[in-house]
Design a protein around this motif. Structure first.
Motif, PDB file in Angstrom:
ATOM      1  N   SER A 329      42.397  45.398  38.493  1.00  0.00           N
ATOM      2  CA  SER A 329      41.381  44.350  38.478  1.00  0.00           C
ATOM      3  C   SER A 329      41.049  43.935  39.898  1.00  0.00           C
ATOM      4  CB  SER A 329      41.863  43.140  37.671  1.00  0.00           C
ATOM      5  OG  SER A 329      42.976  42.530  38.293  1.00  0.00           O
ATOM      6  N   ILE A 330      39.976  43.186  40.024  1.00  0.00           N
ATOM      7  CA  ILE A 330      39.585  42.577  41.292  1.00  0.00           C
ATOM      8  C   ILE A 330      39.563  41.079  41.078  1.00  0.00           C
ATOM      9  CG2 ILE A 330      37.687  42.242  42.929  1.00  0.00           C
ATOM     10  CD1 ILE A 330      36.996  45.175  42.566  1.00  0.00           C
ATOM     11  N   CYS A 331      40.246  40.373  41.969  1.00  0.00           N
ATOM     12  CA  CYS A 331      40.263  38.917  41.904  1.00  0.00           C
ATOM     13  C   CYS A 331      39.193  38.380  42.850  1.00  0.00           C
ATOM     14  CB  CYS A 331      41.634  38.378  42.299  1.00  0.00           C
ATOM     15  SG  CYS A 331      41.753  36.566  42.244  1.00  0.00           S
ATOM     16  N   VAL A 332      38.426  37.395  42.383  1.00  0.00           N
ATOM     17  CA  VAL A 332      37.400  36.757  43.200  1.00  0.00           C
ATOM     18  C   VAL A 332      37.623  35.251  43.150  1.00  0.00           C
ATOM     19  CG1 VAL A 332      35.704  38.597  42.858  1.00  0.00           C
ATOM     20  CG2 VAL A 332      35.788  36.686  41.250  1.00  0.00           C
ATOM     21  N   VAL A 333      37.025  34.534  44.093  1.00  0.00           N
ATOM     22  CA  VAL A 333      37.143  33.083  44.139  1.00  0.00           C
ATOM     23  C   VAL A 333      35.774  32.518  44.496  1.00  0.00           C
ATOM     24  CG1 VAL A 333      37.867  33.064  46.568  1.00  0.00           C
ATOM     25  CG2 VAL A 333      38.475  31.139  45.088  1.00  0.00           C
ATOM     26  N   ASN A 334      35.423  31.357  43.896  1.00  0.00           N
ATOM     27  CA  ASN A 334      34.139  30.736  44.200  1.00  0.00           C
ATOM     28  C   ASN A 334      34.334  29.461  45.009  1.00  0.00           C
ATOM     29  OD1 ASN A 334      34.920  28.730  42.416  1.00  0.00           O
ATOM     30  ND2 ASN A 334      33.582  29.401  40.751  1.00  0.00           N
ATOM     31  N   GLN A 335      33.227  28.756  45.260  1.00  0.00           N
ATOM     32  CA  GLN A 335      33.300  27.586  46.141  1.00  0.00           C
ATOM     33  C   GLN A 335      34.038  26.416  45.509  1.00  0.00           C
ATOM     34  OE1 GLN A 335      30.631  28.625  44.477  1.00  0.00           O
ATOM     35  NE2 GLN A 335      28.962  27.129  44.458  1.00  0.00           N
ATOM     36  N   TYR A 336      34.306  26.482  44.212  1.00  0.00           N
ATOM     37  CA  TYR A 336      35.075  25.427  43.552  1.00  0.00           C
ATOM     38  C   TYR A 336      36.546  25.798  43.439  1.00  0.00           C
ATOM     39  CZ  TYR A 336      30.345  24.019  42.341  1.00  0.00           C
ATOM     40  OH  TYR A 336      29.019  23.652  42.413  1.00  0.00           O
ATOM     41  N   ASP A 337      36.945  26.878  44.118  1.00  0.00           N
ATOM     42  CA  ASP A 337      38.324  27.365  44.086  1.00  0.00           C
ATOM     43  C   ASP A 337      38.739  27.875  42.713  1.00  0.00           C
ATOM     44  OD1 ASP A 337      38.740  26.762  46.800  1.00  0.00           O
ATOM     45  OD2 ASP A 337      39.194  24.683  46.307  1.00  0.00           O
ATOM     46  N   ASP A 338      37.764  28.220  41.879  1.00  0.00           N
ATOM     47  CA  ASP A 338      38.078  28.897  40.622  1.00  0.00           C
ATOM     48  C   ASP A 338      38.425  30.348  40.924  1.00  0.00           C
ATOM     49  OD1 ASP A 338      37.404  26.639  39.075  1.00  0.00           O
ATOM     50  OD2 ASP A 338      35.297  27.215  39.065  1.00  0.00           O
ATOM     51  N   LEU A 339      39.485  30.852  40.308  1.00  0.00           N
ATOM     52  CA  LEU A 339      39.824  32.264  40.410  1.00  0.00           C
ATOM     53  C   LEU A 339      39.155  33.024  39.273  1.00  0.00           C
ATOM     54  CD1 LEU A 339      43.636  32.187  41.267  1.00  0.00           C
ATOM     55  CD2 LEU A 339      41.709  32.419  42.833  1.00  0.00           C
ATOM     56  N   GLY A 340      38.649  34.198  39.581  1.00  0.00           N
ATOM     57  CA  GLY A 340      38.045  35.054  38.563  1.00  0.00           C
ATOM     58  C   GLY A 340      38.632  36.448  38.631  1.00  0.00           C
ATOM     59  N   PHE A 341      38.657  37.145  37.487  1.00  0.00           N
ATOM     60  CA  PHE A 341      39.227  38.482  37.428  1.00  0.00           C
ATOM     61  C   PHE A 341      38.211  39.424  36.792  1.00  0.00           C
ATOM     62  CE2 PHE A 341      42.698  35.518  37.624  1.00  0.00           C
ATOM     63  CZ  PHE A 341      43.587  36.113  38.507  1.00  0.00           C
ATOM     64  N   ILE A 342      37.951  40.551  37.476  1.00  0.00           N
ATOM     65  CA  ILE A 342      37.024  41.574  36.998  1.00  0.00           C
ATOM     66  C   ILE A 342      37.832  42.815  36.665  1.00  0.00           C
ATOM     67  CG2 ILE A 342      34.928  42.882  37.499  1.00  0.00           C
ATOM     68  CD1 ILE A 342      34.353  40.866  39.743  1.00  0.00           C
ATOM     69  N   ASP A 343      37.669  43.341  35.474  1.00  0.00           N
ATOM     70  CA  ASP A 343      38.429  44.514  35.004  1.00  0.00           C
ATOM     71  C   ASP A 343      37.819  45.779  35.602  1.00  0.00           C
ATOM     72  OD1 ASP A 343      39.850  46.469  33.663  1.00  0.00           O
ATOM     73  OD2 ASP A 343      39.803  45.414  31.749  1.00  0.00           O
ATOM     74  N   LEU A 344      38.622  46.522  36.374  1.00  0.00           N
ATOM     75  CA  LEU A 344      38.144  47.757  36.981  1.00  0.00           C
ATOM     76  C   LEU A 344      37.939  48.875  35.959  1.00  0.00           C
ATOM     77  CD1 LEU A 344      40.291  47.947  40.248  1.00  0.00           C
ATOM     78  CD2 LEU A 344      37.816  47.701  40.096  1.00  0.00           C
ATOM     79  N   SER A 346      36.252  48.625  33.270  1.00  0.00           N
ATOM     80  CA  SER A 346      35.000  48.424  32.547  1.00  0.00           C
ATOM     81  C   SER A 346      33.854  48.323  33.533  1.00  0.00           C
ATOM     82  CB  SER A 346      35.065  47.147  31.693  1.00  0.00           C
ATOM     83  OG  SER A 346      33.794  46.822  31.177  1.00  0.00           O
ATOM     84  N   ASN A 347      32.801  49.094  33.308  1.00  0.00           N
ATOM     85  CA  ASN A 347      31.622  49.013  34.140  1.00  0.00           C
ATOM     86  C   ASN A 347      30.715  47.863  33.704  1.00  0.00           C
ATOM     87  OD1 ASN A 347      31.904  51.091  36.071  1.00  0.00           O
ATOM     88  ND2 ASN A 347      31.478  52.613  34.509  1.00  0.00           N
ATOM     89  N   ALA A 348      30.964  47.350  32.502  1.00  0.00           N
ATOM     90  CA  ALA A 348      30.150  46.261  32.003  1.00  0.00           C
ATOM     91  C   ALA A 348      30.528  44.965  32.685  1.00  0.00           C
ATOM     92  CB  ALA A 348      30.334  46.137  30.500  1.00  0.00           C
ATOM     93  N   GLY A 349      31.771  44.840  32.872  1.00  0.00           N
ATOM     94  CA  GLY A 349      32.588  43.827  33.458  1.00  0.00           C
ATOM     95  C   GLY A 349      32.033  42.481  33.835  1.00  0.00           C
ATOM     96  N   GLY A 350      32.210  41.461  33.037  1.00  0.00           N
ATOM     97  CA  GLY A 350      31.978  40.111  33.481  1.00  0.00           C
ATOM     98  C   GLY A 350      33.205  39.572  34.194  1.00  0.00           C
TER      99      GLY A 350
END
Length: 442
Positions: A329-344, A346-350
């Motif tokens: 997976s790829i972990c991302v973070v936004n300006q509100y310090d929320d962590l997000g995870f994208i499944d590698l 899946s190409n659809a991947g939210g």
């Protein structure tokens, strides 16, 4: 000849020490002391089993005790800098480092010291060196510190903005900047960490012509390749690849139609899938793009973008990203310090967002916030959040600890390497050095 049970005598600066070959063997074959056990090295001295060393006896006593017990005890009358110098002579620096702090563990880190900034203006990046040292960029100046936190001669780029820093080894630093790096065409070069001198510049060659370019984000592979995002004079974007040892360009990947990585600001080599993660993130661009480049196929084999998603961009702007191969997976973070995870897988991947990071977050009064950053080390996930570092562990990356200090302001960057965590604070360019205490003596 097997001498593992033999006694060995050292006359160090006029003081005699007696020990065994077994103790000296703990120094390792690559050390100067370990080499004494090699029968091919100075065999004439093997007959006497006695060696004269014109060095400091007090430091030798400390280092010999370290080899016997694995513990480092420095008497008050022995200056640490003198001990480190002697350890370097004997090839025992790694032993001293290992005794001073234990293997890196984010949940056991303790603040060891802080180093105040040496330049006016805000620091922009901090990078950990492989030996426990670090470097800090201030505009066109890079301050370099060794593992003893002694400052070396700074690296200057003649007023060019430093874009990224990377270590080839403890004495070779790669810098990226605008086109004319060190008065040479091309925005990337190798500098000496000890002297600050330019050793080598990297070139981009296309159609047998040398091209001027601005270099940005850096990454390194286990097979001695250097990757850098590149921008040409006419806004041509791509990823250049060079050999660490020769400095020669070995590949170049130009941006393809539908692949909007542009002037990427985050690169990460993934050994498991033999691909390079390329990310262009807010505020560099409104539409964030993350892709995996396979240089064997010369193609983007996986990609994700927030362009056209149902979620509001104002709510979900991605500020930083890190690939976690073990979790695919790829972990991302936004300006509100929320962590997000994208499944590698899946190409659809939210993005699966989580607000767990807010549990230990706080705003710094009267202080401008900095963009959060992410890092992964030994299966642990780290995220900077205003004035603290949060550590997440386990299969679900639960929040397990928070690292915070009482002053220094918001964190603008951090880096892990050499079993240390370096944290660059926005206020007065303070760098905190976090270490894992050694294991308790049982």
């Amino acid at each position: 000849m097997d001498r593992s049970g033999d006694r060995i005598r050292f006359n160090v600066g006029g003081e005699v020490f007696e020990t065994t070959a077994t103790t000296i063997a703990n120094a390792g074959r690559e050390s100067m002391l370990g080499a004494l056990l090699d029968e091919t090295w100075n065999p004439s001295q093997h007959r006497s089993h006695e060696y004269f060393l014109d060095r400091n006896p007090a430091c030798f006593a400390v280092l010999l005790d370290l080899l016997r017990t694995g513990e480092l005890h420095v008497p008050p009358h022995v200056p640490e800098r003198l001990l480190f110098r002697e350890a370097l002579f004997y090839g025992l620096l790694d032993h001293v480092r290992a005794a001073r702090w234990g293997p890196f563990d984010g949940n056991r880190l303790r603040l060891a010291t802080s180093v105040s900034g040496r330049a006016p203006g805000d620091g922009t990046a901090v990078r950990a060196g492989p030996d426990g040292g670090y470097s800090v960029a201030h505009g066109g100046l890079v301050h370099v510190y060794d593992w003893m936190l002694e400052e070396h001669r700074p690296i200057t780029l003649d007023y060019q903005q430093v874009n990224d820093i990377g270590y080839i080894d403890s004495d070779s630093i790669v810098l990226t900047a605008r086109e004319r790096l060190g008065k040479c065409d091309g925005g990337m070069g190798v500098f000496s960490a000890s002297t600050g001198e330019l050793r080598h510049r990297f070139r981009v060659v296309h159609d047998k012509k040398v091209k001027s370019f601005t270099a940005g984000a850096l990454s390194f592979s286990s097979d001695c390749k250097i990757f850098a995002s590149c921008k040409g004079r006419f806004n041509e974007y791509g990823i250049g690849v060079w050999d660490e040892n020769s400095g020669n360009q070995v590949d170049f990947f130009y941006e393809q139609p539908g692949c909007s990585f542009g002037d990427a600001d985050k690169l990460q080599w993934l050994d498991g899938c033999n691909c390079l993660m390329v990310a262009t993130l807010f505020p560099r661009t409104d539409n964030c793009f993350i892709g995996l480049l396979d240089f064997r196929e010369k193609s983007v084999v996986w990609s994700w973008s927030d362009a056209g998603t149902a979620a509001s961009l104002d709510d979900k702007r991605v500020l930083h990203a890190i690939a976690m191969e073990d979790n695919q997976s790829i972990c991302v973070v936004n300006q509100y310090d929320d962590l997000g995870f994208i499944d590698l897988r899946s190409n659809a991947g939210g993005v699966r967002w989580s607000s767990r990071s807010k549990l230990m977050n706080r705003k710094v009064p009267n202080e401008e916030s900095c963009y959060p950053k992410l890092a992964v080390h030994d299966g642990q996930l780290f995220s900077s959040m205003n004035d603290s570092i949060s550590v997440f562990c386990g299969p679900d990356f639960a929040l397990t600890s928070t690292l915070r200090r009482s002053y220094g302001g918001s964190i603008c960057d951090f880096s892990i390497g050499g079993d240390r965590l370096f944290v660059l604070h926005n206020e007065e360019n303070i760098v905190d050095v976090w270490e894992t205490p050694p294991s308790p003596i049982v």
